[in-house]
Design a protein around this motif. Sequence first.
Motif, PDB file in Angstrom:
ATOM      1  N   ALA A  26       0.836  -1.207   0.000  1.00 47.80           N
ATOM      2  CA  ALA A  26       0.000   0.000   0.000  1.00 47.80           C
ATOM      3  C   ALA A  26       0.869   1.255   0.000  1.00 47.80           C
ATOM      4  O   ALA A  26       0.553   2.245  -0.676  1.00 47.80           O
ATOM      5  CB  ALA A  26      -0.930  -0.005   1.209  1.00 47.80           C
ATOM      6  N   PHE A  27       1.972   1.215   0.731  1.00 52.63           N
ATOM      7  CA  PHE A  27       2.883   2.353   0.791  1.00 52.63           C
ATOM      8  C   PHE A  27       3.528   2.611  -0.573  1.00 52.63           C
ATOM      9  O   PHE A  27       3.539   3.737  -1.065  1.00 52.63           O
ATOM     10  CB  PHE A  27       3.950   2.094   1.856  1.00 52.63           C
ATOM     11  N   VAL A  28       4.021   1.562  -1.198  1.00 55.72           N
ATOM     12  CA  VAL A  28       4.641   1.706  -2.523  1.00 55.72           C
ATOM     13  C   VAL A  28       3.588   2.139  -3.543  1.00 55.72           C
ATOM     14  O   VAL A  28       3.851   3.003  -4.386  1.00 55.72           O
ATOM     15  CB  VAL A  28       5.347   0.400  -2.948  1.00 55.72           C
ATOM     16  N   ASN A  29       2.395   1.573  -3.453  1.00 59.95           N
ATOM     17  CA  ASN A  29       1.308   1.985  -4.335  1.00 59.95           C
ATOM     18  C   ASN A  29       1.031   3.481  -4.180  1.00 59.95           C
ATOM     19  O   ASN A  29       0.843   4.194  -5.166  1.00 59.95           O
ATOM     20  CB  ASN A  29       0.039   1.178  -4.044  1.00 59.95           C
ATOM     21  N   TYR A  30       1.033   3.955  -2.946  1.00 61.72           N
ATOM     22  CA  TYR A  30       0.815   5.380  -2.715  1.00 61.72           C
ATOM     23  C   TYR A  30       1.931   6.222  -3.347  1.00 61.72           C
ATOM     24  O   TYR A  30       1.676   7.269  -3.946  1.00 61.72           O
ATOM     25  CB  TYR A  30       0.717   5.694  -1.219  1.00 61.72           C
ATOM     26  N   LEU A  31       3.159   5.749  -3.232  1.00 62.03           N
ATOM     27  CA  LEU A  31       4.287   6.489  -3.803  1.00 62.03           C
ATOM     28  C   LEU A  31       4.124   6.685  -5.309  1.00 62.03           C
ATOM     29  O   LEU A  31       4.504   7.724  -5.848  1.00 62.03           O
ATOM     30  CB  LEU A  31       5.609   5.768  -3.517  1.00 62.03           C
ATOM     31  N   TYR A  32       3.562   5.698  -5.979  1.00 61.23           N
ATOM     32  CA  TYR A  32       3.408   5.755  -7.429  1.00 61.23           C
ATOM     33  C   TYR A  32       2.101   6.382  -7.886  1.00 61.23           C
ATOM     34  O   TYR A  32       2.046   6.958  -8.965  1.00 61.23           O
ATOM     35  CB  TYR A  32       3.552   4.361  -8.039  1.00 61.23           C
ATOM     36  N   THR A  33       1.049   6.273  -7.086  1.00 54.84           N
ATOM     37  CA  THR A  33      -0.270   6.724  -7.553  1.00 54.84           C
ATOM     38  C   THR A  33      -0.855   7.876  -6.746  1.00 54.84           C
ATOM     39  O   THR A  33      -1.827   8.481  -7.174  1.00 54.84           O
ATOM     40  CB  THR A  33      -1.289   5.569  -7.495  1.00 54.84           C
ATOM     41  N   ALA A  34      -0.305   8.149  -5.567  1.00 52.11           N
ATOM     42  CA  ALA A  34      -0.842   9.154  -4.636  1.00 52.11           C
ATOM     43  C   ALA A  34      -2.258   8.795  -4.194  1.00 52.11           C
ATOM     44  O   ALA A  34      -3.049   9.657  -3.851  1.00 52.11           O
ATOM     45  CB  ALA A  34      -0.792  10.555  -5.229  1.00 52.11           C
ATOM     46  N   GLU A  35      -2.597   7.503  -4.213  1.00 51.75           N
ATOM     47  CA  GLU A  35      -3.891   7.026  -3.750  1.00 51.75           C
ATOM     48  C   GLU A  35      -3.683   5.989  -2.661  1.00 51.75           C
ATOM     49  O   GLU A  35      -2.752   5.189  -2.725  1.00 51.75           O
ATOM     50  CB  GLU A  35      -4.671   6.384  -4.902  1.00 51.75           C
ATOM     51  N   ILE A  48       2.781   4.674  10.985  1.00 48.94           N
ATOM     52  CA  ILE A  48       4.052   4.250  11.564  1.00 48.94           C
ATOM     53  C   ILE A  48       5.132   4.198  10.481  1.00 48.94           C
ATOM     54  O   ILE A  48       6.246   4.689  10.663  1.00 48.94           O
ATOM     55  CB  ILE A  48       3.920   2.865  12.247  1.00 48.94           C
ATOM     56  N   LEU A  49       4.800   3.621   9.338  1.00 47.84           N
ATOM     57  CA  LEU A  49       5.764   3.488   8.245  1.00 47.84           C
ATOM     58  C   LEU A  49       6.196   4.852   7.708  1.00 47.84           C
ATOM     59  O   LEU A  49       7.384   5.101   7.500  1.00 47.84           O
ATOM     60  CB  LEU A  49       5.163   2.638   7.125  1.00 47.84           C
ATOM     61  N   ALA A  50       5.239   5.743   7.494  1.00 50.35           N
ATOM     62  CA  ALA A  50       5.570   7.084   6.985  1.00 50.35           C
ATOM     63  C   ALA A  50       6.455   7.833   7.971  1.00 50.35           C
ATOM     64  O   ALA A  50       7.414   8.510   7.588  1.00 50.35           O
ATOM     65  CB  ALA A  50       4.287   7.870   6.706  1.00 50.35           C
ATOM     66  N   GLU A  51       6.151   7.709   9.251  1.00 46.28           N
ATOM     67  CA  GLU A  51       6.976   8.351  10.273  1.00 46.28           C
ATOM     68  C   GLU A  51       8.372   7.742  10.320  1.00 46.28           C
ATOM     69  O   GLU A  51       9.364   8.440  10.412  1.00 46.28           O
ATOM     70  CB  GLU A  51       6.320   8.214  11.652  1.00 46.28           C
ATOM     71  N   LYS A  52       8.441   6.437  10.245  1.00 55.30           N
ATOM     72  CA  LYS A  52       9.728   5.745  10.361  1.00 55.30           C
ATOM     73  C   LYS A  52      10.683   6.132   9.241  1.00 55.30           C
ATOM     74  O   LYS A  52      11.852   6.387   9.473  1.00 55.30           O
ATOM     75  CB  LYS A  52       9.519   4.232  10.355  1.00 55.30           C
ATOM     76  N   TYR A  53      10.181   6.152   8.040  1.00 53.33           N
ATOM     77  CA  TYR A  53      11.052   6.433   6.909  1.00 53.33           C
ATOM     78  C   TYR A  53      11.052   7.901   6.514  1.00 53.33           C
ATOM     79  O   TYR A  53      11.646   8.275   5.519  1.00 53.33           O
ATOM     80  CB  TYR A  53      10.689   5.516   5.740  1.00 53.33           C
ATOM     81  N   GLU A  54      10.364   8.715   7.315  1.00 47.80           N
ATOM     82  CA  GLU A  54      10.333  10.154   7.115  1.00 47.80           C
ATOM     83  C   GLU A  54      10.067  10.529   5.667  1.00 47.80           C
ATOM     84  O   GLU A  54      10.648  11.442   5.108  1.00 47.80           O
ATOM     85  CB  GLU A  54      11.641  10.791   7.596  1.00 47.80           C
ATOM     86  N   HIS A  55       9.175   9.773   5.059  1.00 51.43           N
ATOM     87  CA  HIS A  55       8.806  10.052   3.672  1.00 51.43           C
ATOM     88  C   HIS A  55       7.897  11.265   3.648  1.00 51.43           C
ATOM     89  O   HIS A  55       7.037  11.426   4.499  1.00 51.43           O
ATOM     90  CB  HIS A  55       8.091   8.852   3.055  1.00 51.43           C
ATOM     91  N   ASN A  56       8.074  12.096   2.668  1.00 48.54           N
ATOM     92  CA  ASN A  56       7.265  13.303   2.546  1.00 48.54           C
ATOM     93  C   ASN A  56       5.919  12.953   1.914  1.00 48.54           C
ATOM     94  O   ASN A  56       5.606  13.372   0.820  1.00 48.54           O
ATOM     95  CB  ASN A  56       8.002  14.356   1.708  1.00 48.54           C
ATOM     96  N   ALA A  57       5.147  12.171   2.626  1.00 48.32           N
ATOM     97  CA  ALA A  57       3.842  11.722   2.153  1.00 48.32           C
ATOM     98  C   ALA A  57       2.770  12.417   2.975  1.00 48.32           C
ATOM     99  O   ALA A  57       2.053  11.792   3.730  1.00 48.32           O
ATOM    100  CB  ALA A  57       3.738  10.211   2.260  1.00 48.32           C
ATOM    101  N   LYS A  58       2.703  13.712   2.825  1.00 44.82           N
ATOM    102  CA  LYS A  58       1.793  14.502   3.648  1.00 44.82           C
ATOM    103  C   LYS A  58       0.338  14.057   3.491  1.00 44.82           C
ATOM    104  O   LYS A  58      -0.385  13.964   4.474  1.00 44.82           O
ATOM    105  CB  LYS A  58       1.941  15.981   3.296  1.00 44.82           C
ATOM    106  N   HIS A  59      -0.061  13.775   2.266  1.00 40.33           N
ATOM    107  CA  HIS A  59      -1.448  13.361   2.045  1.00 40.33           C
ATOM    108  C   HIS A  59      -1.719  12.023   2.723  1.00 40.33           C
ATOM    109  O   HIS A  59      -2.761  11.834   3.351  1.00 40.33           O
ATOM    110  CB  HIS A  59      -1.754  13.275   0.551  1.00 40.33           C
ATOM    111  N   LEU A  60      -0.775  11.100   2.592  1.00 45.17           N
ATOM    112  CA  LEU A  60      -0.928   9.797   3.239  1.00 45.17           C
ATOM    113  C   LEU A  60      -0.989   9.963   4.749  1.00 45.17           C
ATOM    114  O   LEU A  60      -1.828   9.382   5.421  1.00 45.17           O
ATOM    115  CB  LEU A  60       0.236   8.880   2.854  1.00 45.17           C
TER     116      LEU A  60
END
Length: 126
Positions: A26-35, A48-60
């Motif tokens: 789901a995380f990788v899918n979000y990275l590619y589709t923003a959904e 937890i995953l977004a926080e851990k890897y400090e990915h700039n996935a504000k929408h997620l």
Amino acid sequence: MLENEMEERRSGIIRISDVSYDVLRAFVNYLYTAEACLDEQMAYDLLILAEKYEHNAKHLLQSALSLITDNMDKLTKREEYMELVEKDPRLVVDIYEAYLSKQVVARHRAASRALSGKAYNEQQSC
């Protein structure tokens, strides 16, 4: 990970063993589709995953927080929540800040509607 002299750079393989396949997918899918299609558990895991890897996935992050704050009464009783309190109290503070912010906005909107209705009723009686 791939920029420093770490194992991942040398091998070209990044091992992520602390999340389930479905969450990582789901995380990788979000990275590619923003959904993101989220249920309560997926929202928690992706947060937890977004926080851990400090990915700039504000929408997620916002989607996960929104689902969590909408279900605070159920989620705070879960074992995973208690683990989060112990492991990452800063993230718990972020969750409560989002929850309180949502409550303030909801009350402000309700008060505005009440005042608008009162003004409308006063105009009608003139």
